[in-house]
Design a protein around this motif. Structure first.
Motif, mmCIF file in Angstrom:
data_model
loop_
_atom_site.group_PDB
_atom_site.id
_atom_site.type_symbol
_atom_site.label_atom_id
_atom_site.label_comp_id
_atom_site.label_asym_id
_atom_site.label_seq_id
_atom_site.Cartn_x
_atom_site.Cartn_y
_atom_site.Cartn_z
ATOM 1 N N LEU A 1 -7.914 2.808 1.963
ATOM 2 C CA LEU A 1 -6.942 3.666 1.557
ATOM 3 C C LEU A 1 -7.218 4.735 0.420
ATOM 4 O O LEU A 1 -6.881 5.658 0.240
ATOM 5 C CB LEU A 1 -5.609 2.848 1.299
ATOM 6 N N LYS A 2 -7.700 3.971 -0.655
ATOM 7 C CA LYS A 2 -7.802 4.562 -1.838
ATOM 8 C C LYS A 2 -8.980 5.771 -1.641
ATOM 9 O O LYS A 2 -8.688 6.847 -2.385
ATOM 10 C CB LYS A 2 -8.740 3.703 -2.899
ATOM 11 N N PHE B 1 -7.331 7.032 5.621
ATOM 12 C CA PHE B 1 -6.096 7.166 6.879
ATOM 13 C C PHE B 1 -5.137 8.054 6.255
ATOM 14 O O PHE B 1 -5.040 8.556 4.992
ATOM 15 C CB PHE B 1 -5.476 5.796 6.760
ATOM 16 N N ASN C 1 -9.015 7.460 0.803
ATOM 17 C CA ASN C 1 -8.547 8.486 1.697
ATOM 18 C C ASN C 1 -9.009 8.441 3.247
ATOM 19 O O ASN C 1 -9.242 9.466 3.534
ATOM 20 C CB ASN C 1 -8.437 9.974 1.336
ATOM 21 N N PHE D 1 0.651 -1.208 -0.069
ATOM 22 C CA PHE D 1 -0.014 0.128 0.012
ATOM 23 C C PHE D 1 0.922 1.256 -0.136
ATOM 24 O O PHE D 1 1.348 1.744 1.035
ATOM 25 C CB PHE D 1 -0.802 -0.115 1.330
ATOM 26 N N TYR E 1 1.925 4.450 2.693
ATOM 27 C CA TYR E 1 1.387 4.027 4.047
ATOM 28 C C TYR E 1 2.224 3.222 4.669
ATOM 29 O O TYR E 1 2.957 2.414 3.898
ATOM 30 C CB TYR E 1 -0.167 3.595 3.995
#
Ligand SMILES: *Cc1c(COP(=O)(O)O)cnc(C)c1O
Length: 290
Positions: A260-261, A265, A263, A15, A18
């Motif tokens: 994650l894609k 985090f 957003n 990832f 991150y």
């Protein structure tokens, strides 16, 4: 055998941008897989303490729990019996169970629904037999899973796990509570439905603001997949060298990728994914990878 385990925490360079670590409970044992080892630990201690030498448990024909129980019993000099849901079948998982000496009792779906009754009917008078719920669910399992938390960095911002019954998640949340961490626990149920898992977890922990349940990643239900999930699994394994299974851990990793894609985090968050093992689950789904 339940003293020393090897479950390293490894950086996952998948990832990008991150900080993601993977807790490799899948490496604990090839057959007593990941969270099933954690769940069985105190069940075996209970058997030892109460002089039971026969674990009687329950599962579907592709249950990681059955293989784990069979292997753990064989190694500890215990007998094992499983009530297997549905008509008699043969497959790789049940072969492993039989090799470990487990007695299999195929059970129609209606009778299977009442597990205590099944246990009473066949083992009610047997003082050596210990009832072990499906998947090992129960307080002993929660206690074993809570121990994972002490093996993680105290500044973990987010912890991810896949959920069937939610017992593993309950243990993790209990561990987070006991250590008074700020860690947010993200649970990815692999069964279809609304959030039936929160009550299962909170029954062990009480209300807790650190719990997040992501119900949108079951891919149609237990052991169901989609072409996108299969592609994700192939890509993930080929690019990390870490095996994931189609039933549990792949859905958790997919959920993390998706969050994650979008957003959810920050780059400075420390994210840990718990690899609960279950790789034998691939054996039941070979045709999906053709
Ligand atoms: C059994 C299993 C789970 C589900 O654990 P629960 O405690 O029932 O939520 C998760 N991951 C893997 C790999 C499993 O085998």
């Amino acid at each position: 055998m339940f003293a020393d385990i090897h479950s390293p925490l490894q950086p996952l360079n998948f990832f990008h941008g991150y900080q993601v670590l993977v807790k490799r409970d899948d490496l604990i044992d090839p057959f007593i897989s990941g969270n099933k080892w954690r769940k069985l630990k105190y069940i075996l201690a209970e058997a030892d303490r109460t002089g039971k030498n026969h674990l009687v448990t329950f599962g579907g024909a592709y249950s990681n729990h059955l293989v784990a129980t069979a292997a753990a019993c064989a190694r500890n000099g215990l007998q094992s019996t499983a009530f297997v849901r549905g008509e008699a079948v043969e497959n790789e998982m049940l072969l492993l169970c039989k090799l470990y000496g487990m007695q299999l009792r195929f059970t129609d779906r209606l009778s299977y629904q009442n597990k205590p009754l099944l246990f009473d009917r066949y083992f009610g008078g047997d003082h050596t037999a210990l009832f072990v719920d499906e998947g090992g669910a129960g307080p002993h399992a929660v206690k074993g899973c809570a121990e994972i938390i002490a093996e993680l960095p105290a500044d973990t911002s987010h912890l991810f796990c896949a959920a069937g019954t939610g017992t593993t998640a309950a243990g993790l949340l209990k561990g987070i509570q006991a250590a008074q961490l700020k860690t947010i626990l993200h649970v990815v149920p692999v069964l279809k439905g609304d959030d039936f898992i929160s009550p299962e977890i909170l029954k062990y922990t009480g209300p807790d603001h650190r719990l997040r349940v992501h119900t949108g990643y079951h891919f149609g239900g237990y052991a169901k997949t989609s072409p996108a999930l299969i592609e994700f699994i192939k890509y993930f394994i080929a690019h990390t060298g870490i095996m994931i299974d189609p039933v549990y851990t792949s859905k958790m990793c997919y959920a993390l990728a998706d969050l994650l894609k979008h957003n959810h985090f920050n780059p400075d968050d420390k994210i840990v994914v718990l690899h609960t093992g279950g790789l034998l689950g691939l054996l039941g789904m070979k045709e999906k990878f053709h």
